[in-house]
Design an enzyme around this catalytic site. Structure first.
Site, short mmCIF file in Angstrom:
data_model
loop_
_atom_site.label_atom_id
_atom_site.label_comp_id
_atom_site.label_asym_id
_atom_site.label_seq_id
_atom_site.Cartn_x
_atom_site.Cartn_y
_atom_site.Cartn_z
N THR A 1 -9.97 47.52 15.08
CA THR A 1 -8.89 47.03 16.83
C THR A 1 -10.39 47.36 17.55
OG1 THR A 1 -8.59 49.42 16.52
CG2 THR A 1 -6.80 47.72 15.45
N CYS B 1 -10.44 57.08 15.03
CA CYS B 1 -10.38 55.02 15.35
C CYS B 1 -9.68 54.49 16.42
CB CYS B 1 -11.01 54.15 14.30
SG CYS B 1 -9.74 54.08 13.72
N HIS B 2 -10.67 53.90 16.77
CA HIS B 2 -9.10 53.51 18.17
C HIS B 2 -8.20 53.21 17.53
CE1 HIS B 2 -7.68 49.84 20.19
NE2 HIS B 2 -7.73 50.46 21.43
N ALA B 3 -7.75 52.91 16.28
CA ALA B 3 -6.38 52.24 15.69
C ALA B 3 -5.78 53.29 15.30
CB ALA B 3 -6.59 51.56 14.40
#
Length: 108
Positions: A42, A65-67
């Site tokens: 993402t 991570c972003h997600a």
């Protein structure tokens, strides 16, 4: 249910919904409330879709991570780092996402 696809349980909870693959920011318009977001990874400019998603699963990523981070902020289950097997799931299929145990599976 089919064989589970394991990854990293990055945000707790268990939910089910219809899968929706997003590949670009332009795909966001088709995303509906309660769908499960599937993506290779993402991007920060996808923020609005997390407010609609029941859960998220990604091919790549880890706990930071972003997600994973946004899923924890939005309190939705997330499994990241599943690998290329995630592509077995197609848009529209019913899936279960278990962020506690770290798996995604098709629901039959």
């Amino acid at each position: 249910m089919t064989e589970p696809l394991y990854g990293i349980g990055a945000s707790p909870g268990r939910t089910e919904g219809r899968a929706r693959w997003l590949n670009t920011k332009e795909d966001i318009d088709a995303f509906e409330v309660g769908e499960v977001l599937l993506a290779k990874m993402t991007s920060p400019d996808w923020g609005e879709v997390f407010q609609k998603a029941a859960a998220v699963a990604t091919e790549q990523g880890g706990m930071l991570c972003h997600a994973a981070i946004v899923a924890r902020e939005e309190a939705i289950p997330a499994v990241v780092g599943i690998g290329p097997d995630l592509f077995q799931i197609k848009t529209g299929e019913a899936v279960v996402v278990d962020g506690d145990e770290g798996f995604v599976t098709r629901k039959e």
